[in-house]
Design an enzyme around this catalytic site. Structure first.
Site, short mmCIF file in Angstrom:
data_model
loop_
_atom_site.label_atom_id
_atom_site.label_comp_id
_atom_site.label_asym_id
_atom_site.label_seq_id
_atom_site.Cartn_x
_atom_site.Cartn_y
_atom_site.Cartn_z
N HIS A 208 -1.46 -3.65 2.19
CA HIS A 208 -0.99 -4.89 1.53
C HIS A 208 0.40 -4.66 0.93
O HIS A 208 1.28 -5.52 1.02
CB HIS A 208 -1.93 -5.29 0.38
CG HIS A 208 -3.10 -6.13 0.79
ND1 HIS A 208 -3.00 -7.25 1.59
CD2 HIS A 208 -4.43 -6.04 0.48
CE1 HIS A 208 -4.19 -7.80 1.76
NE2 HIS A 208 -5.08 -7.08 1.10
N GLU B 254 -5.37 -10.45 5.23
CA GLU B 254 -6.50 -9.52 5.15
C GLU B 254 -6.68 -8.75 6.46
O GLU B 254 -6.92 -7.54 6.45
CB GLU B 254 -7.79 -10.28 4.80
CG GLU B 254 -7.87 -10.70 3.35
CD GLU B 254 -7.66 -9.54 2.41
OE1 GLU B 254 -8.19 -8.45 2.66
OE2 GLU B 254 -6.94 -9.71 1.42
N HIS C 71 -6.36 0.10 2.94
CA HIS C 71 -6.24 -1.37 2.95
C HIS C 71 -5.27 -1.82 1.86
O HIS C 71 -4.40 -2.66 2.11
CB HIS C 71 -7.63 -1.98 2.74
CG HIS C 71 -7.65 -3.46 2.67
ND1 HIS C 71 -7.94 -4.26 3.76
CD2 HIS C 71 -7.39 -4.31 1.64
CE1 HIS C 71 -7.86 -5.54 3.39
NE2 HIS C 71 -7.55 -5.60 2.10
N GLU C 72 -5.40 -1.25 0.67
CA GLU C 72 -4.50 -1.65 -0.44
C GLU C 72 -3.06 -1.21 -0.15
O GLU C 72 -2.11 -1.97 -0.40
CB GLU C 72 -5.00 -1.05 -1.76
CG GLU C 72 -6.37 -1.58 -2.20
CD GLU C 72 -6.44 -3.10 -2.25
OE1 GLU C 72 -5.42 -3.73 -2.58
OE2 GLU C 72 -7.51 -3.65 -1.95
ZN LIG Z 1 -7.11 -7.22 0.88
#
Ligand SMILES: [Zn+2]
Length: 271
Positions: A146, A200, A142-143
């Site tokens: 981003h 997100e 997830h990071e």
């Molecule tokens: Zn996030």
């Protein structure tokens, strides 16, 4: 007030056109293809990110909290490296990024990323949630997503487009005064504004695909958020949740995305 908002919207769209608004990544199996406003030079932002990442790590080192060896460190490094190998699927230039992972010994249930792939993980999130490798891969994925999507740069660009009407970017940045001003704004935006829900979802989707391609079980995407949700009922809610709500719609979306990434996971597992 209303007129100002309209004016801002017009300026943002004009800048978007001038800047050749485009998507930072390939869509992948999870099909993320939103076009983004990116008017801040990536290099400049990455330099700032490197400076604050180094500062953070020096502070942690001075406090005896920077973990640079041992089983937990090796584990985070190993999972991150496997995920990073898959990043070029979404953007080829990521193969040449200087990815860095800092592990900080702190009870915080948190993880974050700065532009250019500077990942920070706190031991609290691993220990308190008792993350499996698959679940750790979901958090790190997830990071990483981003960073690949340049969500930080996008947020800073949006803030600049809305606040600096008339004196927008490039030229103004050549003076040190303007650079200092921008650095301040960048810090504010990056630290105070949470990612939008859209960002997100994109990070969830791309992170899930990267993890699946690296051979991590996609089902862990749901279990990690369920664990996060359970932890939030305790005395001290996870810091991660202030910017990443573990709500039912998030878990439902991750469940829905399983079909798209399961074949990639199965293919990776056979290798
Ligand atoms: Zn996030």
């Amino acid at each position: 007030m209303k007129l100002t908002l309209i004016k801002q919207a017009v300026v943002v769209s004009v800048i978007a056109t001038l800047a050749g608004c485009s998507s930072t990544t390939s869509p992948g199996a999870v099909d993320v293809d939103r076009r983004q406003l990116l008017i801040v030079p990536a290099q400049q932002l990455e330099q700032m990110a490197q400076v604050s990442f180094n500062e953070q790590n020096e502070k942690a080192r001075a406090a005896g909290k920077l973990v640079t060896q041992g089983a937990a460190y090796d584990r985070v490094r190993r999972v991150a490296a496997r995920l990073q190998q898959q990043a070029p699927v979404f953007r080829p230039d990521a193969a040449n990024w200087n990815w860095e992972v800092a592990l900080i010994n702190s009870p915080e249930l948190n993880a974050s990323v700065a532009p250019g792939g500077k990942i920070t993980v706190y031991t609290g999130i691993i220990d308190k949630l008792q993350l499996t490798d698959d679940e750790l891969a979901m958090v790190l994925g997830h990071e990483i997503a981003h960073a690949l999507r340049e969500h930080g740069r996008e947020r800073v660009s949006q803030a600049m487009a809305q606040n600096l009407i008339g004196s927008v970017v490039m030229g103004a940045l050549q003076t040190s005064e303007a650079q200092a001003k921008m650095a301040g704004q960048v810090t504010d935006v990056m630290l105070t504004l949470p990612n939008s829900r859209k960002n997100e979802i994109e990070a969830d989707k791309i992170g899930l695909e990267i993890a699946a391609r690296a051979g991590y079980n996609p089902a862990a995407a749901m279990s990690v958020w369920q664990k996060m949700g359970s932890a939030s009922s305790g005395a001290r809610p996870p810091e991660f949740l202030s910017t990443h709500p573990a709500n039912e719609s998030r878990i439902a979306e991750l469940t829905r995305m399983q079909a798209a990434v399961m074949p990639l996971y199965q293919a990776a597992s056979r290798q």
